[in-house]
Design an enzyme around this catalytic site. Structure first.
Site, short mmCIF file in Angstrom:
data_model
loop_
_atom_site.label_atom_id
_atom_site.label_comp_id
_atom_site.label_asym_id
_atom_site.label_seq_id
_atom_site.Cartn_x
_atom_site.Cartn_y
_atom_site.Cartn_z
N LYS A 115 2.61 2.24 -5.07
CA LYS A 115 3.18 1.54 -6.25
C LYS A 115 2.35 1.73 -7.56
CE LYS A 115 3.46 -2.47 -4.58
NZ LYS A 115 2.62 -2.43 -3.32
N ASP A 171 0.79 -1.18 0.06
CA ASP A 171 0.10 -0.05 0.04
C ASP A 171 0.83 1.37 -0.03
OD1 ASP A 171 -2.31 -1.42 0.32
OD2 ASP A 171 -1.78 -1.84 2.44
N GLN A 184 2.02 -6.85 -3.57
CA GLN A 184 2.36 -6.86 -2.13
C GLN A 184 3.57 -5.93 -1.96
OE1 GLN A 184 1.55 -10.15 -3.22
NE2 GLN A 184 -0.73 -9.73 -2.76
N GLY A 209 -4.64 -5.28 -4.18
CA GLY A 209 -4.91 -4.18 -5.31
C GLY A 209 -4.05 -3.03 -5.04
N HIS A 210 -4.12 -2.12 -6.01
CA HIS A 210 -3.56 -0.68 -6.07
C HIS A 210 -4.49 0.19 -7.09
CE1 HIS A 210 -0.65 -2.65 -9.09
NE2 HIS A 210 -1.41 -1.70 -9.72
#
Length: 424
Positions: A14, A11, A223, A38-39
């Site tokens: 990225k 988190d 991650q 997720g991002h």
């Protein structure tokens, strides 16, 4: 090949950084993990969460590769592609996605194994997202799983049904609530059929051919370093290798081809789930920073735990990855604080340690603090280096001196354009 990875517990932002720099690459390749994290990326004013798709998906000129180190849930990938097609009004993006034939499939029973392990008193509870990631990697290692390339085999349906039936009966015998097996089977096959609309191929050959043709490749990790299955804060980690060297294995690339390694870190720390977190903040200040920073899981919406910047952990992550360039995010969230605490070392058994593996930092470890002056300037007013407040410049200089790595990018907000280049 350049690599971009997170240096904390995930988190770090990225997605935004990859989205910004990916326009300079020909291929963006995801090398590990699954749809369990997720991002978020802001694209043309829309907040879009990617779980499996590489971040180059927004650019028509980029090939987006999901490598063999990734575990693919066909239902999750289909949903992500369809949602993105609708959000962007771009039906052609599916042709920019290449799937490794060697990537393993997340079978529908694996989520129920995750639920069973998390809810059973007989097993260690670590706070997973219950997306079936660990059971997929487990069965990969046991050589009892199916891969993306198997979808094209005549025996695929029969093999899947055999595996599902066996696992279904095992889960039922353990008392796990389950939907009808035929429903699981039919939905899974339908989603697998959707994957055939993408290019299923030996992606490692495509990537290596790209190198021979002087194309630029960016490897994207899911991650982050301190969640690495081998080097993270075990057992509270993810199920794959998240560090930079894993990109070579997950994509089939020689280490000789690695160039830059970008490491992303926040100006503070967060983590989701259980596990060590010695610099954790609780109470009203943690709630304030959580709300201000939007610190809720992109995928799960779970509130993230908040802590001050941990330099021993950050040094460890930089060492493991061989970081060449740092990216600093979320400094804007600390705006308005009179001072910024930073953990520079730990006192453990009367010994001060400035570099330590996170697994060996427990409740007995005492952080050694350094307090720097805070800053109080609206980051919306900052769009070039000269406008960065003096206190933040000193904060960055302190990090560079301690970490022995330059900060190349400073993120000043969530939008793609909110970024300042500090180094060459």
């Amino acid at each position: 090949m350049d690599i971009l990875i997170g240096l904390q517990w995930g988190d770090e932002g990225k997605g935004k950084i990859i989205d910004l720099i990916s326009r300079d690459y020909d291929i963006i390749a995801r090398f590990n993990g699954g749809a369990n994290a997720g991002h978020s990326i802001y694209h043309k004013g829309k907040r879009i969460t990617l779980k499996l798709l590489p971040s180059g998906i927004f650019y028509p000129h980029i090939k987006n590769i999901i490598g063999s180190g990734v575990v693919i849930d066909p239902l999750a990938l289909r949903a992500e592609v369809e949602q993105l097609q609708a959000a962007l009004s771009d039906t052609d993006l599916i042709h920019r996605i290449l799937l490794s034939a060697k990537a393993h499939l997340v079978l529908p029973t694996y989520k129920y194994w995750d639920m069973y392990f998390e809810e059973s008193q007989q097993y260690r509870t670590i706070g997973t997202t219950k997306n079936g990631i660990a059971p997929t990697y487990s069965n990969k290692i046991l050589r009892q799983n199916v891969r993306v390339g198997d979808i094209l085999s005549n025996d695929f349906k029969a093999e899947v049904f055999q595996i599902l039936t066996r696992q279904y009966l095992e889960l039922q015998a353990l008392g796990q609530d389950m939907p009808m097996i035929q429903e699981l089977y039919d939905n899974f096959l339908e989603a697998c059929n959707f994957l055939t609309k993408m290019q299923i191929t030996d992606t490692e050959i495509i990537i290596n051919e790209a190198f021979r043709n002087n194309k630029k490749v960016l490897a994207e990790g899911a991650q982050a370093t301190l969640l690495d299955i081998d080097h993270g804060s075990y057992p509270y980690v993810t199920s794959s290798n998240t560090i930079a060297s894993a990109a070579c294995v997950g994509l089939g690339v020689s280490p000789k081809l690695i160039d830059k390694i970008y490491g992303v870190t926040k100006a503070y720390c967060t983590r989701v789930g259980n596990g060590m977190f010695p610099t954790e903040i609780t109470g009203s200040l943690a709630n304030e920073l959580r709300e201000k920073g939007g610190e809720f899981g992109s995928n799960t919406k779970r509130p993230r735990r908040i802590g001050w910047l941990d330099l021993p952990a950050l040094k460890y992550a930089i060492m493991l990855n061989g970081v060449t360039d740092l990216v600093l995010t979320k400094a804007d969230i600390l705006t308005g604080m009179s001072e910024i605490p930073i953990c520079t070392a730990y006192e453990i058994n009367s010994e001060t340690r400035a570099l330590i593996a996170p697994t060996f930092v427990d409740d007995s470890a005492r952080p050694v603090w350094k307090f720097l002056d805070g800053w109080d300037i609206p980051f919306s007013n900052i769009n070039q280096r000269a406008q960065i407040p003096k206190e933040l410049k000193l904060f960055i200089a302190f990090l560079e001196e301690e970490l022995k790595v330059r900060v190349k990018y400073l993120s000043t907000g969530p939008q793609r354009e909110e970024l300042i280049i500090l180094g060459n």
